[in-house]
Design a protein around this motif. Sequence first.
Motif, PDB file in Angstrom:
ATOM      1  N   PRO A  70      -2.820   1.347   2.269  1.00 52.10           N
ATOM      2  CA  PRO A  70      -2.289   0.149   2.991  1.00 52.10           C
ATOM      3  C   PRO A  70      -3.334  -1.016   2.271  1.00 52.10           C
ATOM      4  N   ILE A  71      -3.220  -1.659   2.288  1.00 50.14           N
ATOM      5  CA  ILE A  71      -4.000  -2.993   1.429  1.00 50.14           C
ATOM      6  C   ILE A  71      -3.434  -4.657   1.913  1.00 50.14           C
ATOM      7  N   ALA A  72      -4.048  -4.815   2.885  1.00 48.58           N
ATOM      8  CA  ALA A  72      -3.949  -7.289   3.007  1.00 48.58           C
ATOM      9  C   ALA A  72      -4.880  -7.762   1.336  1.00 48.58           C
ATOM     10  N   ILE A  73      -4.661  -8.125   1.410  1.00 52.43           N
ATOM     11  CA  ILE A  73      -5.190  -9.417   0.343  1.00 52.43           C
ATOM     12  C   ILE A  73      -4.613 -10.734   0.496  1.00 52.43           C
ATOM     13  N   LEU A  74      -5.854 -11.707   1.275  1.00 52.25           N
ATOM     14  CA  LEU A  74      -6.463 -13.133   1.941  1.00 52.25           C
ATOM     15  C   LEU A  74      -6.888 -13.971   0.501  1.00 52.25           C
ATOM     16  N   GLY A  75      -5.854 -15.293  -0.211  1.00 51.91           N
ATOM     17  CA  GLY A  75      -6.457 -15.804  -1.455  1.00 51.91           C
ATOM     18  C   GLY A  75      -6.766 -16.567  -0.756  1.00 51.91           C
ATOM     19  N   ALA A  76      -7.400 -17.940  -1.522  1.00 52.20           N
ATOM     20  CA  ALA A  76      -7.498 -18.774  -1.455  1.00 52.20           C
ATOM     21  C   ALA A  76      -6.341 -19.917  -2.337  1.00 52.20           C
ATOM     22  N   GLU A  77      -6.308 -20.836  -1.590  1.00 52.37           N
ATOM     23  CA  GLU A  77      -5.837 -22.247  -2.070  1.00 52.37           C
ATOM     24  C   GLU A  77      -6.727 -22.425  -3.815  1.00 52.37           C
ATOM     25  N   HIS A  78      -7.845 -22.769  -3.641  1.00 53.34           N
ATOM     26  CA  HIS A  78      -8.382 -23.058  -4.274  1.00 53.34           C
ATOM     27  C   HIS A  78      -9.599 -22.749  -5.033  1.00 53.34           C
ATOM     28  N   PRO A  95      -6.462 -16.739  -8.950  1.00 46.82           N
ATOM     29  CA  PRO A  95      -5.937 -18.426  -8.332  1.00 46.82           C
ATOM     30  C   PRO A  95      -4.644 -17.986  -7.397  1.00 46.82           C
ATOM     31  N   PRO A  96      -3.838 -19.185  -6.960  1.00 44.09           N
ATOM     32  CA  PRO A  96      -2.770 -18.261  -6.796  1.00 44.09           C
ATOM     33  C   PRO A  96      -2.122 -18.146  -7.104  1.00 44.09           C
ATOM     34  N   LYS A  97      -1.841 -18.205  -8.444  1.00 40.79           N
ATOM     35  CA  LYS A  97      -0.314 -17.415  -8.936  1.00 40.79           C
ATOM     36  C   LYS A  97      -0.706 -15.994  -9.847  1.00 40.79           C
ATOM     37  N   PHE A 132       0.468 -10.347  -7.318  1.00 43.20           N
ATOM     38  CA  PHE A 132       0.150  -8.985  -6.599  1.00 43.20           C
ATOM     39  C   PHE A 132       0.954  -8.827  -5.734  1.00 43.20           C
ATOM     40  N   LYS A 133       0.988  -9.492  -4.963  1.00 43.09           N
ATOM     41  CA  LYS A 133       2.532  -9.924  -3.760  1.00 43.09           C
ATOM     42  C   LYS A 133       3.724  -8.928  -4.737  1.00 43.09           C
ATOM     43  N   HIS A 134       3.929  -9.818  -5.224  1.00 44.59           N
ATOM     44  CA  HIS A 134       5.454  -8.770  -6.516  1.00 44.59           C
ATOM     45  C   HIS A 134       4.862  -7.389  -6.866  1.00 44.59           C
ATOM     46  N   VAL A 135       4.477  -7.235  -7.518  1.00 50.04           N
ATOM     47  CA  VAL A 135       3.609  -5.645  -7.508  1.00 50.04           C
ATOM     48  C   VAL A 135       3.965  -5.260  -6.427  1.00 50.04           C
ATOM     49  N   LEU A 136       4.051  -5.286  -4.768  1.00 54.02           N
ATOM     50  CA  LEU A 136       2.862  -4.991  -3.847  1.00 54.02           C
ATOM     51  C   LEU A 136       4.328  -4.331  -3.182  1.00 54.02           C
ATOM     52  N   ASP A 137       5.160  -6.496  -3.285  1.00 55.01           N
ATOM     53  CA  ASP A 137       6.271  -5.265  -2.891  1.00 55.01           C
ATOM     54  C   ASP A 137       7.552  -4.311  -2.830  1.00 55.01           C
ATOM     55  N   ALA A 138       7.365  -4.117  -4.937  1.00 49.68           N
ATOM     56  CA  ALA A 138       7.779  -2.968  -5.535  1.00 49.68           C
ATOM     57  C   ALA A 138       7.048  -2.197  -4.863  1.00 49.68           C
ATOM     58  N   LYS A 139       5.908  -1.830  -4.220  1.00 45.54           N
ATOM     59  CA  LYS A 139       5.707  -0.515  -3.829  1.00 45.54           C
ATOM     60  C   LYS A 139       5.648  -0.063  -2.173  1.00 45.54           C
ATOM     61  N   PRO A 140       7.165  -0.118  -1.533  1.00 48.96           N
ATOM     62  CA  PRO A 140       7.506  -0.764  -0.279  1.00 48.96           C
ATOM     63  C   PRO A 140       7.114   1.062   0.680  1.00 48.96           C
ATOM     64  N   GLU A 141       6.374   1.579  -0.019  1.00 47.96           N
ATOM     65  CA  GLU A 141       5.518   3.145   0.288  1.00 47.96           C
ATOM     66  C   GLU A 141       4.391   2.508   0.541  1.00 47.96           C
ATOM     67  N   ILE A 142       4.012   1.369   0.715  1.00 45.00           N
ATOM     68  CA  ILE A 142       2.499   1.381   0.561  1.00 45.00           C
ATOM     69  C   ILE A 142       2.323   0.096   1.587  1.00 45.00           C
ATOM     70  N   TYR A 195      -0.180  -6.436   2.659  1.00 49.48           N
ATOM     71  CA  TYR A 195       0.219  -8.036   3.297  1.00 49.48           C
ATOM     72  C   TYR A 195      -1.119  -8.671   2.502  1.00 49.48           C
ATOM     73  N   VAL A 196       0.055  -9.691   2.044  1.00 51.62           N
ATOM     74  CA  VAL A 196      -0.535 -10.824   0.982  1.00 51.62           C
ATOM     75  C   VAL A 196      -0.708 -12.563   1.709  1.00 51.62           C
ATOM     76  N   LYS A 197      -1.650 -13.082   2.221  1.00 49.28           N
ATOM     77  CA  LYS A 197      -1.268 -15.010   1.940  1.00 49.28           C
ATOM     78  C   LYS A 197      -2.844 -15.160   1.693  1.00 49.28           C
ATOM     79  N   ILE A 198      -2.301 -16.533   0.945  1.00 53.72           N
ATOM     80  CA  ILE A 198      -2.721 -17.292   0.395  1.00 53.72           C
ATOM     81  C   ILE A 198      -3.257 -18.585   1.562  1.00 53.72           C
ATOM     82  N   PHE A 199      -4.722 -18.716   1.562  1.00 58.20           N
ATOM     83  CA  PHE A 199      -5.370 -19.450   2.524  1.00 58.20           C
ATOM     84  C   PHE A 199      -5.228 -20.831   1.894  1.00 58.20           C
TER      85      PHE A 199
END
Length: 194
Positions: free
Chosen positions: A118-126, A131-133, A138-148, A151-155
């Motif tokens: 399980p992994i959470a990734i907290l990124g910054a807008e700047h 970068p957010p892109k 990262f989120k796209h890759v993790l979304d394709a791995k529902p067994e893991i 949580y991904v958030k860009i502040f």
Amino acid sequence: MAITIGYILHRKIADKVAANGYFVVVPDFFNGEPYNPENVNRRFAVWLKDHDPGKGIETAKPVIEALKSKGASAVGVAGFCWGARTVTNLGKAKLVQASVLLHPSYITVDDIRGVNVPIAILGAEHDTLSPPKLIKQFKHVLDAKPEIDSYVKIFPNVSHGWTVRYDPNDPKAVQEANKAHKIMIDWFNKHLKK
């Protein structure tokens, strides 16, 4: 002065996690030589070559083994900036049970593909390092791995380093850092306390 403030803030973050019932260790991955931007004789590229983020796992392994030998049933790790690479490598090797990356650097989409805990990734807008892109990739890759669980958030409205290099006298900066710290602790509570 910035190194002293950084050390104090890292200590306070460790204390926050410990206050939630965790035994917390903060290994010295830099062998007593943190990067000092005021040292004009040691440019960042030279320092980074001597402190390769990919080698942090070798420092972390014996620490994790010692924790487990002392009875730790689960180990969670958080990586801030440089430490994100070490945390990602530990998650790829399944040496820990939960991980959190805060304003990560030196990791790639392929690194995230290999994460097995399980992994959470907290990124910054700047953030020019992640970068957010890239965080969205990262989120796209993790979304394709529902067994893991992930949580991904860009502040919004924060810059790289906002969780550890903030002005403790700026209420807005403290508030945003505290939000990230709470997510980190909640993630550990979810995945380590069973």
